[in-house]
Write an enzyme that holds these catalytic residues in place. Structure first.
Site, PDB file in Angstrom:
ATOM      1  N   TYR A 162      -8.859  -0.123 -38.501  1.00 37.01           N
ATOM      2  CA  TYR A 162      -9.893   0.834 -38.911  1.00 37.01           C
ATOM      3  C   TYR A 162     -11.272   0.158 -38.926  1.00 37.01           C
ATOM      4  CZ  TYR A 162      -6.400   4.266 -40.518  1.00 37.01           C
ATOM      5  OH  TYR A 162      -5.381   5.196 -40.583  1.00 37.01           O
ATOM      6  N   PHE A 190     -12.776  -0.147 -35.450  1.00 42.60           N
ATOM      7  CA  PHE A 190     -13.281   1.146 -34.980  1.00 42.60           C
ATOM      8  C   PHE A 190     -14.625   1.479 -35.626  1.00 42.60           C
ATOM      9  CE2 PHE A 190      -8.667   2.808 -34.300  1.00 42.60           C
ATOM     10  CZ  PHE A 190      -8.577   2.071 -33.136  1.00 42.60           C
ATOM     11  N   MET A 209      -1.281  16.527 -39.349  1.00 41.95           N
ATOM     12  CA  MET A 209      -2.033  17.709 -38.912  1.00 41.95           C
ATOM     13  C   MET A 209      -1.166  18.722 -38.163  1.00 41.95           C
ATOM     14  SD  MET A 209      -4.171  16.135 -35.656  1.00 41.95           S
ATOM     15  CE  MET A 209      -4.456  14.535 -36.434  1.00 41.95           C
ATOM     16  N   GLU A 246     -10.792  12.098 -33.704  1.00 43.36           N
ATOM     17  CA  GLU A 246     -10.976  10.927 -32.826  1.00 43.36           C
ATOM     18  C   GLU A 246      -9.589  10.335 -32.554  1.00 43.36           C
ATOM     19  OE1 GLU A 246     -12.946   7.460 -34.337  1.00 43.36           O
ATOM     20  OE2 GLU A 246     -12.578   7.962 -36.434  1.00 43.36           O
ATOM     21  N   GLU A 298      -2.723   8.332 -26.811  1.00 43.61           N
ATOM     22  CA  GLU A 298      -2.337   8.258 -28.218  1.00 43.61           C
ATOM     23  C   GLU A 298      -1.968   9.645 -28.743  1.00 43.61           C
ATOM     24  OE1 GLU A 298      -5.126   5.989 -30.541  1.00 43.61           O
ATOM     25  OE2 GLU A 298      -5.011   4.256 -29.188  1.00 43.61           O
TER      26      GLU A 298
END
Length: 614
Positions: free
Chosen positions: A305, A308, A397, A412, A421
């Site tokens: 993370y 990114f 989700m 993203e 991905e």
């Protein structure tokens, strides 16, 4: 002394000195001038060796006692004393020369030299390649640096382009030696009137170039009577700096001292170094094979993370896209519902809040995230930074049920190949809570493909084989790589496109497409590079495709799809490849097959070696 914080490229330089009278004194002197090692003859010319005599001389060269073993192994590159005629058609000459060469190679092993330099005697060097390849199989300690002109002078007897002749000689030689990782190349810079083409230089960048040879005659005096290189040579050096090559100064010091040559090369390390955000970020990642992320089946770690979130471009463009989308929302809509799906540690949530502030549009924000450890961070930010403006949903989700539908869906979920991905599968699941006229950011993305030459990456894959898996596994796995020692043979072409929201009655995310590339020159195909472009909203886009790369964006490196064997490509030949994106209930995978210039078989059938878990 220069500023220790000054950004520069370390220029490792050597001085070539043939037959120094006192090797130890010469080494001390050369090191005092700033050089890092010397290149010198292995066998001394005073020792006439004829190994076919009944009683041949036992002396090969200097005694190993003139230097300590640590100096031999770090500070000396041995030159094979001459180009031995081991490929001579006359048998007794060939056999005699072979004995002498093997003696020098044995001496180099005895001294544990880091590398030896050798010249190719003629166009065909099969016996020489045979001898060296067999030495490699026995585990010699040294690398072999093949010394070649970067471009041979034109010859009326040569049919091919003179840009190709030097590369063809090298290519034929290393093919026989099976592209061995211990085989490198040292390129001699040409005279100013014999400069190679741009395409030829780019092809050399896909080869294992270890050093450039700069002759003292290449240097000219500046107004301060210091040695400098003409601009065209500086451009060549700049091109190869990314490969971390070394530099060998060759020739007499008639105009300048050797220390002046080194000082100038050291200066070039500062002058030519590009201190960009991308260069700083990618330092240490050059040509390093990484496995693509599997964010659906594996929780990302904090360090991932963090990487990114350091991207200086991505979140600015996302914020611009969200701002534009908010501006396009009807003014009658008092509060815009924005759902960030795959919120991570919250950088996109912050981009939403920033865009809301800039547009003065009231928003209600939901952050959807399945990673329990990222949830920990999001909870802290909701309490301490976002003043209750964000509602957290700790679910996948694809199955979560938010309390209301969204006007804007932000994600993203893209990988180096766009869809690798599983962004399509995730957003197809999430779009059920996007209003019929709602906006998806990104709205589309396309993967791109290009043919690649990189024997370094080919060897990295060969030598990275896991012994508990079949041999084919290593060639059927895509790798995320920051390409440096590579040559892209032709411009990239679009492959698969996905659009969101996808309102088709039957959503199918399987794909198949064939793409063709024309090779501009002779080269070697070792695999295919994968990139992507994405349209976030209207004209706001992000790209790692070389033709359209977003400047200074660092979040993604390209992806590599290997081939099991390097394929020889001739100028003008068509490279034709077919790619499949396949899926079943548990996984998604890619398959690929080379159609021309040679017909191959399918890689990764049924995802046997690599797949992305759903």
């Amino acid at each position: 002394m220069g500023d220790p914080n000054e950004k520069r490229k370390r220029m490792s330089c050597a001085l070539e000195i043939n037959n120094p009278v006192n090797l130890l004194q010469t080494l001390h002197s050369v090191c005092a001038d700033g050089y890092h090692f010397i290149v010198t003859n292995l066998a001394h010319p005073m020792n006439c060796r004829d190994l076919t005599d009944k009683e041949p001389t036992k002396i090969i060269g200097r005694t190993d006692r003139v230097l300590q073993s640590v100096d031999w192994s770090k500070l000396i590159v041995g030159k094979i004393s001459r180009a031995y005629e081991v490929d001579n058609e006359i048998e007794h000459i060939r056999e005699s020369e072979k004995l002498l060469l093997k003696q020098e190679l044995g001496f180099a092993s005895h001294l544990v030299l880091p590398a030896i330099m050798i010249k190719l005697q003629q166009g065909q060097n099969r016996n020489l390649a045979h001898i060296l390849y067999n030495k490699f199989q026995l585990g010699v300690p040294f690398q072999v640096w093949v010394q070649m002109p970067i471009r041979k002078a034109s010859s009326p007897f040569v049919q091919k382009s003179d840009n190709d002749e030097s590369w063809e000689t090298w290519n034929d030689f290393r093919r026989i030696a099976n592209y061995h990782k211990k085989l490198g190349i040292v390129l001699e810079l040409p005279k100013l009137d014999q400069l190679p083409s741009k395409e030829s230089l780019e092809r050399w960048c896909g080869e294992p170039v270890k050093a450039l040879i700069l002759h003292t005659s290449h240097f000219i005096p500046n107004p301060h009577n210091q040695p400098v290189l003409p601009k065209v040579y500086q451009e060549i050096i700049k091109l190869f700096m990314a490969l971390d090559v070394q530099y060998v100064i060759q020739g007499p010091s008639t105009k300048f001292s050797y220390n002046q040559y080194y000082s100038y090369m050291n200066f070039l390390g500062k002058k030519l170094y590009e201190n960009t955000v991308f260069n700083e970020f990618s330092l240490g990642c050059e040509d390093f094979l990484q496995n693509p992320l599997q964010p659906l089946s594996e929780h990302l770690e904090a360090s991932v993370y963090e990487i990114f979130e350091k991207d200086p471009i991505k979140y600015i463009e996302y914020q611009n896209a969200i701002r534009r989308a908010l501006e396009d929302m009807p003014q009658s809509l008092e509060c815009v519902v924005i759902m960030v799906v795959g919120a991570g540690r919250g950088p996109l949530v912050q981009a939403v809040l920033n865009a809301s502030y800039l547009t003065q549009r009231k928003v209600r924000v939901y952050a959807v995230e399945k990673n329990p450890y990222a949830i920990n961070t999001l909870e802290e930010r909701i309490q301490n930074e976002w003043q209750g403006l964000v509602t957290l949903i700790h679910q996948d989700m694809r199955i979560c049920r938010p309390p209301e539908d969204a006007d804007i869906l932000v994600s993203e979920l893209l990988g180096s190949f766009g869809d690798n991905e599983l962004s399509p599968e995730c957003l197809d699941g999430a779009q059920r809570f996007l209003k019929p006229n709602g906006i998806s950011i990104p709205e589309s993305y396309t993967s791109f493909l290009a043919p690649l030459q990189s024997t370094k990456l080919h060897n990295e894959i060969v030598n990275g084989r896991l012994h508990d898996k079949p041999a084919y596994t290593m060639y059927e796995t895509p790798y995320v790589v920051h390409f440096v020692n590579a040559y892209q043979i032709a411009p990239s072409q679009p492959l698969f496109t996905f659009k969101h929201p996808n309102r088709e009655e039957r959503i199918v995310n399987e794909r198949v497409k064939s793409v063709k590339f024309r090779a501009p020159q002779n080269c070697v195909l070792t695999g295919f590079a994968g990139y992507f472009e994405t349209v976030l909203y209207k004209e706001v886009m992000l790209s790692i495709n070389p033709q359209t790369h977003s400047p200074n964006m660092v979040s993604w490196f390209p992806i590599l799809f290997p081939l099991a064997e390097p394929i020889q490509i001739t100028s003008g030949a068509m490279i034709d490849v077919t790619f499949w994106r396949a899926e079943n209930e548990e996984k998604v995978w890619y398959e690929w097959c080379l159609n021309s210039p040679v017909r191959g078989s399918i890689y990764n059938p049924n995802g046997r070696s690599y797949f992305i878990k759903k």
